[in-house]
Write a protein that holds these residues in place. Structure first.
Motif, PDB file in Angstrom:
ATOM      1  N   GLN A  99      -7.218   9.721  -2.963  1.00  0.00           N
ATOM      2  CA  GLN A  99      -6.110   8.843  -3.300  1.00  0.00           C
ATOM      3  C   GLN A  99      -4.778   9.376  -2.764  1.00  0.00           C
ATOM      4  N   ARG A 100      -4.608  10.677  -2.741  1.00  0.00           N
ATOM      5  CA  ARG A 100      -3.380  11.216  -2.157  1.00  0.00           C
ATOM      6  C   ARG A 100      -3.346  10.974  -0.651  1.00  0.00           C
ATOM      7  N   SER A 101      -4.498  11.012   0.003  1.00  0.00           N
ATOM      8  CA  SER A 101      -4.561  10.697   1.425  1.00  0.00           C
ATOM      9  C   SER A 101      -4.239   9.228   1.661  1.00  0.00           C
ATOM     10  N   GLU A 102      -4.756   8.358   0.792  1.00  0.00           N
ATOM     11  CA  GLU A 102      -4.495   6.928   0.940  1.00  0.00           C
ATOM     12  C   GLU A 102      -3.025   6.600   0.686  1.00  0.00           C
ATOM     13  N   ILE A 103      -2.370   7.356  -0.181  1.00  0.00           N
ATOM     14  CA  ILE A 103      -0.935   7.136  -0.416  1.00  0.00           C
ATOM     15  C   ILE A 103      -0.162   7.348   0.884  1.00  0.00           C
ATOM     16  N   LEU A 104      -0.506   8.382   1.633  1.00  0.00           N
ATOM     17  CA  LEU A 104       0.152   8.629   2.921  1.00  0.00           C
ATOM     18  C   LEU A 104      -0.115   7.486   3.885  1.00  0.00           C
ATOM     19  N   LEU A 105      -1.341   7.031   3.939  1.00  0.00           N
ATOM     20  CA  LEU A 105      -1.699   5.917   4.816  1.00  0.00           C
ATOM     21  C   LEU A 105      -0.919   4.662   4.452  1.00  0.00           C
ATOM     22  N   MET A 106      -0.884   4.328   3.165  1.00  0.00           N
ATOM     23  CA  MET A 106      -0.211   3.105   2.732  1.00  0.00           C
ATOM     24  C   MET A 106       1.299   3.186   2.940  1.00  0.00           C
ATOM     25  N   THR A 107       1.853   4.386   2.804  1.00  0.00           N
ATOM     26  CA  THR A 107       3.282   4.555   3.075  1.00  0.00           C
ATOM     27  C   THR A 107       3.577   4.266   4.542  1.00  0.00           C
ATOM     28  N   ASP A 108       2.697   4.737   5.433  1.00  0.00           N
ATOM     29  CA  ASP A 108       2.840   4.426   6.858  1.00  0.00           C
ATOM     30  C   ASP A 108       2.721   2.924   7.107  1.00  0.00           C
ATOM     31  N   MET A 109       1.793   2.280   6.416  1.00  0.00           N
ATOM     32  CA  MET A 109       1.590   0.837   6.598  1.00  0.00           C
ATOM     33  C   MET A 109       2.825   0.056   6.140  1.00  0.00           C
ATOM     34  N   LEU A 110       3.456   0.515   5.080  1.00  0.00           N
ATOM     35  CA  LEU A 110       4.698  -0.126   4.645  1.00  0.00           C
ATOM     36  C   LEU A 110       5.798   0.058   5.690  1.00  0.00           C
ATOM     37  N   THR A 111       5.895   1.258   6.242  1.00  0.00           N
ATOM     38  CA  THR A 111       6.903   1.521   7.262  1.00  0.00           C
ATOM     39  C   THR A 111       6.724   0.586   8.450  1.00  0.00           C
ATOM     40  N   GLU A 112       5.488   0.368   8.847  1.00  0.00           N
ATOM     41  CA  GLU A 112       5.201  -0.537   9.955  1.00  0.00           C
ATOM     42  C   GLU A 112       5.634  -1.967   9.655  1.00  0.00           C
ATOM     43  N   ARG A 113       5.735  -2.292   8.377  1.00  0.00           N
ATOM     44  CA  ARG A 113       6.131  -3.635   7.953  1.00  0.00           C
ATOM     45  C   ARG A 113       7.600  -3.679   7.530  1.00  0.00           C
ATOM     46  N   GLY A 114       8.334  -2.614   7.830  1.00  0.00           N
ATOM     47  CA  GLY A 114       9.754  -2.577   7.517  1.00  0.00           C
ATOM     48  C   GLY A 114      10.046  -2.505   6.039  1.00  0.00           C
ATOM     49  N   ALA A 115       9.144  -1.874   5.267  1.00  0.00           N
ATOM     50  CA  ALA A 115       9.316  -1.788   3.822  1.00  0.00           C
ATOM     51  C   ALA A 115       9.108  -0.354   3.361  1.00  0.00           C
ATOM     52  N   GLN A 116       9.398  -0.100   2.092  1.00  0.00           N
ATOM     53  CA  GLN A 116       9.272   1.228   1.503  1.00  0.00           C
ATOM     54  C   GLN A 116       8.529   1.123   0.179  1.00  0.00           C
ATOM     55  N   PRO A 117       7.963   2.233  -0.277  1.00  0.00           N
ATOM     56  CA  PRO A 117       7.316   2.226  -1.601  1.00  0.00           C
ATOM     57  C   PRO A 117       8.304   1.804  -2.680  1.00  0.00           C
ATOM     58  N   ALA A 118       7.793   1.132  -3.698  1.00  0.00           N
ATOM     59  CA  ALA A 118       8.650   0.715  -4.811  1.00  0.00           C
ATOM     60  C   ALA A 118       8.751   1.842  -5.834  1.00  0.00           C
ATOM     61  N   PRO A 119       9.867   1.951  -6.540  1.00  0.00           N
ATOM     62  CA  PRO A 119       9.973   2.961  -7.597  1.00  0.00           C
ATOM     63  C   PRO A 119       8.877   2.763  -8.630  1.00  0.00           C
ATOM     64  N   ALA A 120       8.363   3.833  -9.177  1.00  0.00           N
ATOM     65  CA  ALA A 120       7.326   3.734 -10.196  1.00  0.00           C
ATOM     66  C   ALA A 120       7.841   2.930 -11.376  1.00  0.00           C
ATOM     67  N   GLY A 121       6.989   2.044 -11.864  1.00  0.00           N
ATOM     68  CA  GLY A 121       7.356   1.251 -13.024  1.00  0.00           C
ATOM     69  C   GLY A 121       8.251   0.080 -12.723  1.00  0.00           C
ATOM     70  N   SER A 122       8.477  -0.221 -11.410  1.00  0.00           N
ATOM     71  CA  SER A 122       9.354  -1.328 -11.071  1.00  0.00           C
ATOM     72  C   SER A 122       8.612  -2.643 -11.147  1.00  0.00           C
TER      73      SER A 122
END
Length: 224
Positions: free
Chosen positions: A201-224
């Motif tokens: 899951q920690r590896s997938e977090i890195l992958l998904m963060t990259d995928m968001l960057t490719e879409r011009g977005a960023q991770p949302a704050p926890a609990g948002s």
């Protein structure tokens, strides 16, 4: 394309085969994980380990992570039908299969121990965690009912971005819970399963963060 693109491609090229191998390994390894292996007769470890009680960290983690996993599966089915983007659909497919497989193992542990799949204990009580469930979010990282309804209402890039944001927070909560069990574990088989969850899951977090960057977005704050 920016200077970070080659690194992202390298990470993804490494990650997908590894994820597929993990799914296959998990599928083939169910009996070994649940049984914990069979020591040779007469060996020091031949004595059967104590069966965990219903209030043990072993039982509590199995129940809570099974619930946590089920929501990840549900969210992945939702986004699968809300986008045609192959990368997101492949990620969703992997999460569905991996976490459904792991959920089955967790339920298998409880069945092997003669314990119920549900209990009256509050979520994460086994790890001394105090969390106030709200709007369907029973544990840290879980999406609320309102967020799930929003995901169902989106499509295309909007659905992809919101799914990735929700799943990053979901994985953070799940990895933290799995690590808490690893630190308290007395059952070797369940500990190995939990450690695999933390790493994946920690590896997938890195992958998904990259995928968001490719879409011009960023991770949302926890609990948002």
């Amino acid at each position: 394309m920016g200077d970070g693109a080659p690194a992202r491609r390298t990470r993804r090229a490494f990650w997908w085969p590894a994820a597929l191998a993990a799914v296959v390994a998990l599928g083939l390894g169910v009996p070994a994980l649940v049984g914990g292996g069979t020591p040779a007769v007469g060996s020091p470890s031949a004595a059967a380990p104590a069966t965990p009680g219903t209030d043990s960290p072993e039982a509590g983690f199995a129940r809570d992570m099974a619930t946590h996993h089920q929501q990840a599966i549900d969210m992945s089915f939702i986004v699968r039908d809300r986008t045609q983007d192959q990368a997101v659909r492949t990620l969703a497919f992997d999460i569905i299969n991996t976490q459904a497989n792991q959920r089955g193992m967790l339920m298998g542990f409880l069945d092997q121990w003669g314990l119920t799949q549900a209990s009256s204990a509050k979520p994460m009580a086994w790890m001394g965690h105090t969390y106030a469930p709200h709007d369907g979010a029973l544990m840290p990282g879980m999406a609320t009912n309102t967020e799930l309804e929003k995901l169902r209402s989106l499509s295309g890039r909007d659905a992809e971005v919101f799914y990735l944001q929700l799943m990053i927070n979901h994985h953070k909560g799940g990895a933290d819970m799995a690590q808490a069990y690893v630190d308290a574990a007395k059952n070797d088989a369940e500990k190995r399963l939990a450690k695999g969850m933390v790493d994946a899951q920690r590896s997938e977090i890195l992958l998904m963060t990259d995928m968001l960057t490719e879409r011009g977005a960023q991770p949302a704050p926890a609990g948002s």
